[in-house]
Motif scaffolding. Structure first.
Motif, mmCIF file in Angstrom:
data_model
loop_
_atom_site.group_PDB
_atom_site.id
_atom_site.type_symbol
_atom_site.label_atom_id
_atom_site.label_comp_id
_atom_site.label_asym_id
_atom_site.label_seq_id
_atom_site.Cartn_x
_atom_site.Cartn_y
_atom_site.Cartn_z
ATOM 1 N N VAL A 124 40.498 -12.867 -16.026
ATOM 2 C CA VAL A 124 40.611 -13.938 -15.018
ATOM 3 C C VAL A 124 39.365 -13.564 -13.835
ATOM 4 O O VAL A 124 39.263 -14.252 -13.040
ATOM 5 N N SER A 125 38.532 -12.536 -14.421
ATOM 6 C CA SER A 125 37.605 -12.007 -13.522
ATOM 7 C C SER A 125 36.485 -13.087 -13.034
ATOM 8 O O SER A 125 35.576 -13.103 -12.123
ATOM 9 N N TYR A 126 36.272 -14.122 -13.974
ATOM 10 C CA TYR A 126 35.245 -14.925 -13.879
ATOM 11 C C TYR A 126 35.562 -16.274 -13.087
ATOM 12 O O TYR A 126 35.011 -17.333 -12.850
ATOM 13 N N ILE A 127 37.112 -16.458 -12.715
ATOM 14 C CA ILE A 127 37.482 -17.707 -12.276
ATOM 15 C C ILE A 127 37.110 -17.692 -10.623
ATOM 16 O O ILE A 127 37.502 -16.545 -9.658
ATOM 17 N N SER A 128 36.764 -18.802 -10.154
ATOM 18 C CA SER A 128 36.665 -18.813 -8.525
ATOM 19 C C SER A 128 37.154 -20.254 -8.223
ATOM 20 O O SER A 128 36.947 -21.286 -9.034
ATOM 21 N N SER A 129 37.756 -20.497 -7.167
ATOM 22 C CA SER A 129 38.062 -21.773 -6.639
ATOM 23 C C SER A 129 37.189 -22.915 -6.876
ATOM 24 O O SER A 129 37.410 -24.009 -6.977
ATOM 25 N N THR A 130 36.030 -22.349 -6.154
ATOM 26 C CA THR A 130 34.815 -23.403 -6.224
ATOM 27 C C THR A 130 34.442 -23.892 -7.675
ATOM 28 O O THR A 130 34.484 -25.047 -7.769
ATOM 29 N N LEU A 131 34.578 -23.008 -8.561
ATOM 30 C CA LEU A 131 34.080 -23.599 -10.020
ATOM 31 C C LEU A 131 35.124 -24.253 -10.583
ATOM 32 O O LEU A 131 34.737 -25.264 -11.221
ATOM 33 N N VAL A 132 36.483 -23.766 -10.253
ATOM 34 C CA VAL A 132 37.497 -24.591 -10.764
ATOM 35 C C VAL A 132 37.731 -26.085 -10.221
ATOM 36 O O VAL A 132 37.842 -27.219 -10.964
ATOM 37 N N LYS A 133 37.322 -26.365 -8.925
ATOM 38 C CA LYS A 133 37.235 -27.607 -8.323
ATOM 39 C C LYS A 133 36.089 -28.504 -8.968
ATOM 40 O O LYS A 133 36.273 -29.475 -9.269
ATOM 41 N N GLU A 134 35.046 -27.906 -9.303
ATOM 42 C CA GLU A 134 33.799 -28.458 -9.846
ATOM 43 C C GLU A 134 34.171 -29.169 -11.253
ATOM 44 O O GLU A 134 34.059 -30.093 -11.670
ATOM 45 N N ILE A 135 35.082 -28.188 -12.015
ATOM 46 C CA ILE A 135 35.494 -28.360 -13.376
ATOM 47 C C ILE A 135 36.261 -29.644 -13.269
ATOM 48 O O ILE A 135 36.177 -30.449 -14.070
ATOM 49 N N ALA A 136 37.261 -29.501 -12.493
ATOM 50 C CA ALA A 136 38.350 -30.388 -12.390
ATOM 51 C C ALA A 136 37.610 -31.846 -11.947
ATOM 52 O O ALA A 136 37.917 -32.996 -12.308
ATOM 53 N N LEU A 137 36.747 -31.770 -10.916
ATOM 54 C CA LEU A 137 36.072 -32.876 -10.335
ATOM 55 C C LEU A 137 35.415 -33.869 -11.578
ATOM 56 O O LEU A 137 35.352 -34.865 -11.654
ATOM 57 N N HIS A 138 34.988 -33.015 -12.574
ATOM 58 C CA HIS A 138 34.101 -33.654 -13.781
ATOM 59 C C HIS A 138 35.113 -33.953 -14.916
ATOM 60 O O HIS A 138 34.823 -34.043 -15.654
ATOM 61 N N GLY A 139 36.291 -33.831 -14.606
ATOM 62 C CA GLY A 139 37.565 -34.088 -15.786
ATOM 63 C C GLY A 139 37.608 -33.155 -16.909
ATOM 64 O O GLY A 139 38.401 -33.393 -17.700
ATOM 65 N N GLY A 140 37.299 -31.908 -16.350
ATOM 66 C CA GLY A 140 37.482 -30.739 -17.229
ATOM 67 C C GLY A 140 38.865 -30.207 -17.240
ATOM 68 O O GLY A 140 39.566 -30.532 -16.126
ATOM 69 N N ASP A 141 39.485 -29.370 -18.120
ATOM 70 C CA ASP A 141 40.536 -28.837 -18.175
ATOM 71 C C ASP A 141 40.633 -27.656 -17.382
ATOM 72 O O ASP A 141 39.878 -26.574 -17.789
ATOM 73 N N VAL A 142 41.571 -27.511 -16.245
ATOM 74 C CA VAL A 142 41.753 -26.374 -15.358
ATOM 75 C C VAL A 142 42.968 -25.702 -15.749
ATOM 76 O O VAL A 142 43.351 -24.834 -14.719
ATOM 77 N N GLU A 143 43.796 -26.040 -16.586
ATOM 78 C CA GLU A 143 45.221 -25.455 -17.092
ATOM 79 C C GLU A 143 45.131 -23.839 -17.116
ATOM 80 O O GLU A 143 45.863 -23.174 -16.634
#
Length: 160
Positions: A124-143
């Motif tokens: 989980v070392s590469y996960i950041s809230s900012t990146l997760v929001k960006e992925i979700a904003l563009h319809g990516g899977d954040v599960e």
């Protein structure tokens, strides 16, 4: 004497990386306060009450974790909590530079404050809230990056 640590941050949203650090800190300390900062200067997806509620749900299985929102200077909050240890996560070299500077400022403001740096698990070392929001904003899977309920709320907020 009870060992208590405070883990401050914005947690917008709380990720599996944050939960990794929290669950490990819960094994080290008798009590851990997840201190969620209001952070009005940031562009936030969730308001403070929503972030506190989501974090309470995500940490329900960790009995020695308390979630508290705050809008004060972090060192003032730590004093009010009668704490002297904060936990900070570090993932990258950029984090190390920033967190070192922050720890030095905090120690200047509160000389008895100790900062403990924790590295998240590799998975989980590469996960950041900012990146997760960006992925979700563009319809990516954040599960994979978020607790299930938080992933649902992020999707609902970004794609009503």
């Amino acid at each position: 004497m009870t060992k208590k640590a405070i883990y401050p941050g914005t947690f917008d949203p709380l990720t599996n990386g944050h939960l990794d650090l929290l669950s490990r800190a819960a094994k080290i300390f008798d009590r851990v306060v997840l201190a969620i900062a209001e952070s009005p200067s940031k562009c936030l997806l969730f308001n403070l009450d929503e972030r506190v509620a989501l974090a309470n749900q995500a940490t329900a299985s960790l009995p020695n974790i308390t979630v508290i929102g705050f809008s004060d200077l972090m060192t003032n909050f730590v004093r009010k909590q009668r704490g002297n240890i904060i936990i900070r996560g570090m993932r990258t070299m950029m984090d190390i530079e920033y967190e070192t500077q922050l720890a030095q400022i905090n120690r200047h403001l509160m000389p008895e404050l100790e900062t403990i740096f924790m590295m998240p698990a590799k998975s989980v070392s590469y996960i950041s809230s900012t990146l997760v929001k960006e992925i979700a904003l563009h319809g990516g899977d954040v599960e994979h990056f978020l607790p299930t309920k938080i992933a649902q709320e992020v999707r609902a907020r970004l794609h009503p």
